[in-house]
Design an enzyme around this catalytic site. Sequence first.
Site, PDB file in Angstrom:
ATOM      1  CD  GLN A   1     -20.134 -32.357  11.322  1.00 19.49           C
ATOM      2  OE1 GLN A   1     -20.715 -31.937  10.431  1.00 19.49           O
ATOM      3  NE2 GLN A   1     -20.245 -33.958  11.431  1.00 19.49           N
TER       4      GLN A   1
ATOM      5  CD  GLU B   1       3.469   1.299   5.273  1.00 18.35           C
ATOM      6  OE1 GLU B   1       3.452   1.239   4.105  1.00 18.35           O
ATOM      7  OE2 GLU B   1       4.247   1.742   6.060  1.00 18.35           O
TER       8      GLU B   1
HETATM    9  P1  TGC Z   1       3.545   5.265  -9.451  1.00 21.51           P
HETATM   10  O1  TGC Z   1       3.564   6.153 -10.934  1.00 21.51           O
HETATM   11  O2  TGC Z   1       2.801   3.797  -9.651  1.00 21.51           O
HETATM   12  O3  TGC Z   1       5.037   5.004  -9.095  1.00 21.51           O
HETATM   13  C1  TGC Z   1       5.816   6.254  -9.014  1.00 21.51           C
HETATM   14  C2  TGC Z   1       7.171   5.540  -8.882  1.00 21.51           C
HETATM   15  O4  TGC Z   1       7.599   4.650  -7.796  1.00 21.51           O
HETATM   16  C3  TGC Z   1       7.687   3.548  -8.232  1.00 21.51           C
HETATM   17  N1  TGC Z   1       6.993   2.889  -7.186  1.00 21.51           N
HETATM   18  C4  TGC Z   1       7.539   2.026  -5.918  1.00 21.51           C
HETATM   19  N2  TGC Z   1       8.680   1.800  -5.709  1.00 21.51           N
HETATM   20  C5  TGC Z   1       9.015   1.044  -4.643  1.00 21.51           C
HETATM   21  N3  TGC Z   1       8.094   0.409  -3.699  1.00 21.51           N
HETATM   22  C6  TGC Z   1       6.632   0.757  -4.313  1.00 21.51           C
HETATM   23  N4  TGC Z   1       5.921   0.285  -3.466  1.00 21.51           N
HETATM   24  C7  TGC Z   1       6.405   1.502  -5.396  1.00 21.51           C
HETATM   25  N5  TGC Z   1       5.237   1.715  -5.980  1.00 21.51           N
HETATM   26  C8  TGC Z   1       5.610   2.646  -7.133  1.00 21.51           C
HETATM   27  C9  TGC Z   1       7.219   3.164  -9.385  1.00 21.51           C
HETATM   28  O5  TGC Z   1       7.748   2.161 -10.112  1.00 21.51           O
HETATM   29  C10 TGC Z   1       7.550   4.356 -10.137  1.00 21.51           C
HETATM   30  O6  TGC Z   1       9.116   4.491 -10.337  1.00 21.51           O
HETATM   31  P2  TGC Z   1       9.497   5.321 -11.575  1.00 21.51           P
HETATM   32  O7  TGC Z   1      10.890   4.991 -11.753  1.00 21.51           O
HETATM   33  O8  TGC Z   1       8.720   4.912 -12.784  1.00 21.51           O
HETATM   34  O9  TGC Z   1       9.300   6.790 -11.298  1.00 21.51           O
HETATM   35  O10 TGC Z   1       2.887   6.013  -8.404  1.00 21.51           O
HETATM   36  P3  TGC Z   1       1.555   6.331  -8.446  1.00 21.51           P
HETATM   37  O11 TGC Z   1       1.353   7.769  -7.835  1.00 21.51           O
HETATM   38  O12 TGC Z   1       0.451   6.109  -9.508  1.00 21.51           O
HETATM   39  O13 TGC Z   1       0.907   5.479  -6.882  1.00 21.51           O
HETATM   40  C11 TGC Z   1       0.712   4.481  -6.995  1.00 21.51           C
HETATM   41  C12 TGC Z   1       0.064   4.050  -5.733  1.00 21.51           C
HETATM   42  C13 TGC Z   1      -1.427   4.332  -5.601  1.00 21.51           C
HETATM   43  C14 TGC Z   1       0.290   2.605  -5.533  1.00 21.51           C
HETATM   44  C15 TGC Z   1       0.757   4.586  -4.260  1.00 21.51           C
HETATM   45  O14 TGC Z   1       0.474   5.808  -4.458  1.00 21.51           O
HETATM   46  C16 TGC Z   1       0.383   3.919  -3.041  1.00 21.51           C
HETATM   47  O15 TGC Z   1       1.182   3.014  -2.565  1.00 21.51           O
HETATM   48  N6  TGC Z   1      -0.632   4.564  -2.562  1.00 21.51           N
HETATM   49  C17 TGC Z   1      -0.807   4.005  -0.868  1.00 21.51           C
HETATM   50  C18 TGC Z   1      -0.068   5.205  -0.105  1.00 21.51           C
HETATM   51  C19 TGC Z   1       0.168   4.598   1.201  1.00 21.51           C
HETATM   52  O16 TGC Z   1       0.367   3.381   1.449  1.00 21.51           O
HETATM   53  N7  TGC Z   1       0.475   5.253   2.168  1.00 21.51           N
HETATM   54  C20 TGC Z   1       1.079   4.819   3.209  1.00 21.51           C
HETATM   55  C21 TGC Z   1       1.745   5.735   4.156  1.00 21.51           C
HETATM   56  S1  TGC Z   1       2.863   5.436   5.512  1.00 21.51           S
HETATM   57  C22 TGC Z   1       1.837   4.369   6.623  1.00 21.51           C
HETATM   58  O17 TGC Z   1       0.643   4.226   6.406  1.00 21.51           O
HETATM   59  C23 TGC Z   1       2.495   4.056   7.675  1.00 21.51           C
HETATM   60  S2  TGC Z   1       1.555   3.097   8.816  1.00 21.51           S
HETATM   61  C24 TGC Z   1       2.722   2.823   9.965  1.00 21.51           C
HETATM   62  C25 TGC Z   1       2.667   1.831  11.081  1.00 21.51           C
HETATM   63  O18 TGC Z   1       3.154   0.921  10.765  1.00 21.51           O
HETATM   64  O19 TGC Z   1       2.134   2.240  11.996  1.00 21.51           O
HETATM   65  P1  FAD Z   2      -8.505   7.528   1.376  1.00 16.16           P
HETATM   66  O1  FAD Z   2      -7.302   7.725   0.480  1.00 16.16           O
HETATM   67  O2  FAD Z   2      -9.033   8.742   1.464  1.00 16.16           O
HETATM   68  O3  FAD Z   2      -9.339   6.002   0.973  1.00 16.16           O
HETATM   69  C1  FAD Z   2     -10.717   6.322   1.460  1.00 16.16           C
HETATM   70  C2  FAD Z   2     -11.304   4.825   0.728  1.00 16.16           C
HETATM   71  O4  FAD Z   2     -11.226   5.034  -0.766  1.00 16.16           O
HETATM   72  C3  FAD Z   2     -10.716   3.621   1.170  1.00 16.16           C
HETATM   73  O5  FAD Z   2     -11.598   2.566   1.462  1.00 16.16           O
HETATM   74  C4  FAD Z   2      -9.704   3.420  -0.139  1.00 16.16           C
HETATM   75  O6  FAD Z   2      -9.328   1.954  -0.142  1.00 16.16           O
HETATM   76  C5  FAD Z   2     -10.707   3.890  -1.210  1.00 16.16           C
HETATM   77  N1  FAD Z   2     -10.059   4.165  -2.393  1.00 16.16           N
HETATM   78  C6  FAD Z   2      -8.960   4.920  -2.489  1.00 16.16           C
HETATM   79  N2  FAD Z   2      -8.560   5.206  -3.896  1.00 16.16           N
HETATM   80  C7  FAD Z   2      -9.523   4.265  -4.487  1.00 16.16           C
HETATM   81  C8  FAD Z   2      -9.604   3.712  -6.038  1.00 16.16           C
HETATM   82  N3  FAD Z   2      -8.757   4.376  -6.764  1.00 16.16           N
HETATM   83  N4  FAD Z   2     -10.702   3.120  -6.221  1.00 16.16           N
HETATM   84  C9  FAD Z   2     -11.565   2.655  -5.392  1.00 16.16           C
HETATM   85  N5  FAD Z   2     -11.475   2.826  -3.924  1.00 16.16           N
HETATM   86  C10 FAD Z   2     -10.401   3.646  -3.739  1.00 16.16           C
HETATM   87  N6  FAD Z   2       0.310   7.369   7.385  1.00 16.16           N
HETATM   88  C11 FAD Z   2       1.781   8.107   7.155  1.00 16.16           C
HETATM   89  O7  FAD Z   2       2.256   8.776   6.254  1.00 16.16           O
HETATM   90  N7  FAD Z   2       2.511   7.857   8.226  1.00 16.16           N
HETATM   91  C12 FAD Z   2       1.989   7.017   9.576  1.00 16.16           C
HETATM   92  O8  FAD Z   2       2.958   6.568  10.357  1.00 16.16           O
HETATM   93  C13 FAD Z   2       0.736   6.469   9.177  1.00 16.16           C
HETATM   94  N8  FAD Z   2       0.245   5.847  10.503  1.00 16.16           N
HETATM   95  C14 FAD Z   2      -0.986   5.668  10.331  1.00 16.16           C
HETATM   96  C15 FAD Z   2      -1.533   5.004  11.537  1.00 16.16           C
HETATM   97  C16 FAD Z   2      -3.054   4.825  11.755  1.00 16.16           C
HETATM   98  C17 FAD Z   2      -3.340   4.213  12.917  1.00 16.16           C
HETATM   99  C18 FAD Z   2      -3.745   4.998  10.620  1.00 16.16           C
HETATM  100  C19 FAD Z   2      -5.234   4.577  10.754  1.00 16.16           C
HETATM  101  C20 FAD Z   2      -3.083   5.289   9.428  1.00 16.16           C
HETATM  102  C21 FAD Z   2      -1.766   5.810   9.362  1.00 16.16           C
HETATM  103  N9  FAD Z   2      -1.355   6.498   8.301  1.00 16.16           N
HETATM  104  C22 FAD Z   2       0.034   6.926   8.234  1.00 16.16           C
HETATM  105  C23 FAD Z   2      -2.449   6.608   7.165  1.00 16.16           C
HETATM  106  C24 FAD Z   2      -2.541   5.819   6.298  1.00 16.16           C
HETATM  107  O9  FAD Z   2      -1.682   5.376   5.143  1.00 16.16           O
HETATM  108  C25 FAD Z   2      -3.715   6.254   5.359  1.00 16.16           C
HETATM  109  O10 FAD Z   2      -5.025   6.260   6.104  1.00 16.16           O
HETATM  110  C26 FAD Z   2      -4.100   5.364   4.329  1.00 16.16           C
HETATM  111  O11 FAD Z   2      -2.960   5.341   3.262  1.00 16.16           O
HETATM  112  C27 FAD Z   2      -5.441   5.493   3.590  1.00 16.16           C
HETATM  113  O12 FAD Z   2      -5.698   6.855   3.221  1.00 16.16           O
HETATM  114  P2  FAD Z   2      -6.926   7.778   3.749  1.00 16.16           P
HETATM  115  O13 FAD Z   2      -6.973   7.600   5.247  1.00 16.16           O
HETATM  116  O14 FAD Z   2      -6.779   9.174   3.642  1.00 16.16           O
HETATM  117  O15 FAD Z   2      -8.000   7.164   2.954  1.00 16.16           O
END
Ligand code: TGC
Ligand code: FAD
Length: 392
Positions: free
Chosen positions: A287, A371
């Site tokens: 189960q 992401e």
């Molecule tokens: P915030 O004030 O909320 O937004 C600024 C402006 O951007 C607009 N916006 C978006 N637009 C499209 N898509 C989204 N997901 C959007 N999020 C926000 C928003 O409407 C605003 O527009 P406007 O017209 O009012 O200026 O910005 P914030 O600085 O407070 O940030 C919000 C937060 C925390 C959600 C954002 O910083 C965030 O998403 N943080 C996480 C960063 C992240 O995901 N990094 C990923 C890096 S790339 C990666 O990981 C690649 S992995 C690659 C692989 O697949 O191997």
């Molecule tokens: P941090 O931002 O330092 O976060 C640390 C911890 O704090 C996390 O648990 C998070 O959830 C927590 N935290 C953050 N904010 C808060 C809050 N307000 N309250 C409570 N908890 C919070 N980035 C790119 O730009 N391009 C790429 O191609 C890319 N590829 C990647 C590939 C791999 C294999 C990995 C591991 C990462 C990649 N990244 C890339 C980066 C990825 O987007 C970041 O690792 C991710 O956005 C988190 O950032 P950080 O690692 O600096 O963690």
Amino acid sequence: MNTQDSNLNPLDLFDVHSEFSDEEHMVQDSVARFVDDQVIPMMREAFEQHQFPHELVPMVADLGLFGSSIDGYECAGLNSICYGLICQELERGDSGLRSFVSVQSSLVMFPIHAYGSEEQKQRWLPAMSRGEAIGCFGLTEPHGGSDPSNMKTRAKRDGDDWIINGSKMWITNGTIADAAIVWAMTDEGVKGFIVEKDMPGFTAPEIENKFSLRASVTSALFFDDVRVPAANVLPGATSLKAPLSCLTQARYGIAWGVIGAAQACLDEVIRYSADRILFNKPLSHTQTIQIRLADMARRITTAQLLALQLGRLKDRDRLSPTQVSLAKWNNCRAALDIARDARDILGGSGISAEYVPIRHMLNLESVITYEGTETIHQLVVGKELTGANAFG
Ligand code: TGC
Ligand code: FAD
């Protein structure tokens, strides 16, 4: 594919497959064949060797999987459901290969197409579609990826050129990229730059010793007075909104992709638990195991239906970033929990690379982090519900 006496497919209990069009079926089937024939047989070794399988790149290009949503520029112009299915099938093979395609398509070709000049599009998109040029996306910095608004990489004008200083961390494809889409703070706000691999002062060393996404290249990017001509600035990208809009594209693909990893784990564990005899009966006849398998199927079904509706909204141009956050969070959490539980059901065998769950599990630890971490997506949904920004 596992076979049982029932008409239902254990990996698609709600027959989501029947919702797809002929074109969507064709795309899914051709990528599935490629993954079964070419990807799965080599992925275990690529993962163990910490090697990106470069030989797959021309095959991925021949299938039209790079920039598949873009119309023109030698791209396939497929709809969003097709892009989702491509990600799902690739990630059934390995999250590292899906990452490669996600970055090239959603984080490099998408911004060039959405924010680039015509000259930039002509120069890069056809070459990237053919897999002859590889791209990476530099947003995350070493001091904290969750908050890209606190960007320290800076670009300053110098005549017609820009000079970039700073660094990026955890950048997929960095070391093997011909072009990096680099986001930097300027006196005019965040801008996007196409930094080419040979530009003096730009280096992209690989990050070694990863226990996750070992078949994918992850790098640091360093910019030491890198001179970038004005022709390499993305003219349409004028604020942080531009890179965040790219994340929405990539997160959409991830919400679909992780379903493939989860399906691979469930498939493996259904077979294993049927063959494993313990206390005189197959493990699958207990189960507890049935409840665990049923729970995996429930999570996969939920993820599939979420992804399908997300795709329909995207194709109607009605997608909101909050919906993408909820789906990325839900589906990554589901896939990671399934992979961890599948690893456990395999017992000691679960730690062996001969079975897929541990590789998927280790990969998904990255996928749930990049992401936008799970917390970030929860807070995006929280902000939508309450109107209060808990990030600040
Ligand atoms: P915030 O004030 O909320 O937004 C600024 C402006 O951007 C607009 N916006 C978006 N637009 C499209 N898509 C989204 N997901 C959007 N999020 C926000 C928003 O409407 C605003 O527009 P406007 O017209 O009012 O200026 O910005 P914030 O600085 O407070 O940030 C919000 C937060 C925390 C959600 C954002 O910083 C965030 O998403 N943080 C996480 C960063 C992240 O995901 N990094 C990923 C890096 S790339 C990666 O990981 C690649 S992995 C690659 C692989 O697949 O191997
Ligand atoms: P941090 O931002 O330092 O976060 C640390 C911890 O704090 C996390 O648990 C998070 O959830 C927590 N935290 C953050 N904010 C808060 C809050 N307000 N309250 C409570 N908890 C919070 N980035 C790119 O730009 N391009 C790429 O191609 C890319 N590829 C990647 C590939 C791999 C294999 C990995 C591991 C990462 C990649 N990244 C890339 C980066 C990825 O987007 C970041 O690792 C991710 O956005 C988190 O950032 P950080 O690692 O600096 O963690």
